[in-house]
Design a protein around this motif. Structure first.
Motif, PDB file in Angstrom:
ATOM      1  N   THR A   1       0.837  -1.203  -0.012  1.00  0.00           N
ATOM      2  CA  THR A   1      -0.052   0.083  -0.155  1.00  0.00           C
ATOM      3  C   THR A   1       0.741   1.344   0.107  1.00  0.00           C
ATOM      4  N   LYS A   2       1.964   0.924   0.835  1.00  0.00           N
ATOM      5  CA  LYS A   2       2.849   2.389   0.908  1.00  0.00           C
ATOM      6  C   LYS A   2       3.215   2.775  -0.653  1.00  0.00           C
ATOM      7  N   ILE A   3       3.678   1.763  -1.299  1.00  0.00           N
ATOM      8  CA  ILE A   3       4.293   2.134  -2.728  1.00  0.00           C
ATOM      9  C   ILE A   3       2.893   2.190  -3.651  1.00  0.00           C
ATOM     10  N   LEU A   4       1.934   1.735  -3.692  1.00  0.00           N
ATOM     11  CA  LEU A   4       1.262   1.754  -4.628  1.00  0.00           C
ATOM     12  C   LEU A   4       0.108   2.902  -4.416  1.00  0.00           C
ATOM     13  N   PHE A   5      -0.158   3.327  -3.261  1.00  0.00           N
ATOM     14  CA  PHE A   5      -1.323   4.205  -2.945  1.00  0.00           C
ATOM     15  C   PHE A   5      -0.947   5.577  -3.639  1.00  0.00           C
ATOM     16  N   PRO A   6       0.220   6.161  -3.519  1.00  0.00           N
ATOM     17  CA  PRO A   6       0.452   7.557  -4.095  1.00  0.00           C
ATOM     18  C   PRO A   6       0.452   7.143  -5.733  1.00  0.00           C
ATOM     19  N   LEU A   7       0.861   6.132  -6.162  1.00  0.00           N
ATOM     20  CA  LEU A   7       0.976   5.864  -7.656  1.00  0.00           C
ATOM     21  C   LEU A   7      -0.580   6.004  -8.428  1.00  0.00           C
ATOM     22  N   ILE A   8      -1.504   4.935  -7.494  1.00  0.00           N
ATOM     23  CA  ILE A   8      -2.767   5.156  -7.906  1.00  0.00           C
ATOM     24  C   ILE A   8      -3.675   6.345  -7.938  1.00  0.00           C
ATOM     25  N   ILE A   9      -3.418   7.099  -6.743  1.00  0.00           N
ATOM     26  CA  ILE A   9      -3.989   8.270  -6.851  1.00  0.00           C
ATOM     27  C   ILE A   9      -3.465   9.181  -7.979  1.00  0.00           C
TER      28      ILE A   9
ATOM     29  N   GLY B   1      -8.011   3.501  -4.966  1.00  0.00           N
ATOM     30  CA  GLY B   1      -6.818   3.664  -4.147  1.00  0.00           C
ATOM     31  C   GLY B   1      -6.997   3.815  -2.819  1.00  0.00           C
ATOM     32  N   ILE B   2      -8.082   4.628  -2.496  1.00  0.00           N
ATOM     33  CA  ILE B   2      -8.356   4.707  -1.049  1.00  0.00           C
ATOM     34  C   ILE B   2      -8.955   3.460  -0.467  1.00  0.00           C
ATOM     35  N   LEU B   3      -9.360   2.594  -1.064  1.00  0.00           N
ATOM     36  CA  LEU B   3     -10.075   1.291  -0.914  1.00  0.00           C
ATOM     37  C   LEU B   3      -8.655   0.413  -0.372  1.00  0.00           C
ATOM     38  N   ILE B   4      -7.851   0.384  -1.105  1.00  0.00           N
ATOM     39  CA  ILE B   4      -6.572  -0.172  -0.734  1.00  0.00           C
ATOM     40  C   ILE B   4      -5.767   0.150   0.590  1.00  0.00           C
ATOM     41  N   LEU B   5      -6.160   1.710   1.047  1.00  0.00           N
ATOM     42  CA  LEU B   5      -5.882   2.094   1.927  1.00  0.00           C
ATOM     43  C   LEU B   5      -6.810   1.564   3.439  1.00  0.00           C
TER      44      LEU B   5
END
Lengths: 82, 226
Positions: free
Chosen positions: B103-111, B138-142
């Motif tokens: 999540t730490k890596i993917l969240f900013p990329l998805i947003i 992206g927020i779902l993954i968070l």
């Protein structure tokens, strides 16, 4: 070639849809409904409708599947309570 | 048994009704009158490279406003139905380290990808609705990775209401400055194919993206909280 691929994907879509109706396991039914949307988005992309393909992939196979899974979770929980 | 026969009869009738769609189908090799008009005049009138966006946001802008309103009503309904909290709060299980690190890596990329999709809605495929859904996932993954982390409720509803209000305001501004409601020529059309072109379309689509994203995150939040 493209036509053959579209026909194959359509057949898989129909099979997945029938499986989603007939299966007793609700989680498999939800996943299978998501597969239907994902394959449909591939067909839209091949028919050069990328806007519709993006919507279908993001909403149909992404968000709807998750919403269904959350709803299933809620139903199971309320069944345990009552 | 009678029920099953009835189902088969209805299915056969349905096939019979939809048979003409297959047998009478003639593939058209040229655009119809309406599409011809959009394809030739659309780039000149609206200035958007993606013609689908030109039709959704400008030619059929009122329909899009209706769609956004429908989504808003659906969100409000879900919030109304599921807002009753159960009182007791169970301690949630920690998510796995793989999910947290991913999540730490993917969240900013998805947003970032979601924002890219709706800002470039007038140039490349995609737009407000697709970008909003990408942001919501992206927020779902968070939400999945950090189950105890509640979202900033005020920020969510603030984003939603302000973007909806600004959308209608820009539409009403078109009545005064330009030709009609939701006309995009309240800003100069600019150079065809640039990011800052097509008048108000990038602004309107960004507002739609923010609104759709906030609404879908609201739905997910209501479904998650029990």
């Amino acid at each position: 070639m493209e036509f053959v691929l579209i026909v194959i994907i359509s057949i898989i879509i129909i099979l997945a849809a029938i499986f989603a109706i007939l299966t007793k396991n609700l989680v498999s039914a939800i996943i299978s409904a998501g597969v239907v949307s994902l394959l449909a988005s591939i067909i839209y992309l091949m028919l050069s409708a990328p806007d519709v393909a993006m919507t279908e992939a993001a909403i149909g196979s992404g968000l709807t599947t998750v919403v269904f899974l959350y709803a299933l979770n809620k139903i199971r929980k309320s069944g345990e309570d009552g | 048994m009678g029920k099953r026969i009835l189902i088969w009869i209805i299915l056969a009738l349905f096939i019979y009704i939809s048979l003409p769609f297959i047998s009478d189908f003639i593939p058209s090799h040229e655009l119809s009158y309406v599409s011809q008009k959009y394809v030739t005049d659309g780039p000149k009138e609206v200035g958007a490279q993606n013609l689908v966006t030109a039709i959704i946001v400008t030619y059929r802008g009122l329909d899009t406003l209706g769609e956004v309103v429908v989504l808003f009503i659906a969100t409000a309904g879900i919030g109304f139905l599921l807002s009753r909290s159960r009182g007791k709060k169970k301690k949630r299980r920690e998510s796995s380290i793989i999910l947290q690190t991913g999540t730490k890596i993917l969240f900013p990329l998805i947003i970032m990808f979601g924002i890219y999709v709706f800002i470039n809605g007038h140039l490349t495929p995609g737009g407000g609705f697709q970008g909003g859904v990408v942001i919501a996932s992206g927020i779902l993954i968070l939400l999945l990775a950090l189950p105890d982390n509640p979202l900033h409720e005020f920020l969510l509803s603030f984003t939603e209401s302000i973007s909806g209000f600004a959308y209608v305001l820009i539409g009403a501004l078109g009545l005064v400055v330009a030709a009609g409601f939701l006309d995009n020529k309240i800003l100069p059309l600019g150079k065809f194919g640039q990011l800052f072109s097509a008048g108000a379309i990038p602004i309107i689509y960004s507002l739609i993206g923010l609104k759709v994203g906030a609404e879908l995150v609201n739905i997910l939040k209501h479904l998650k909280n029990d």
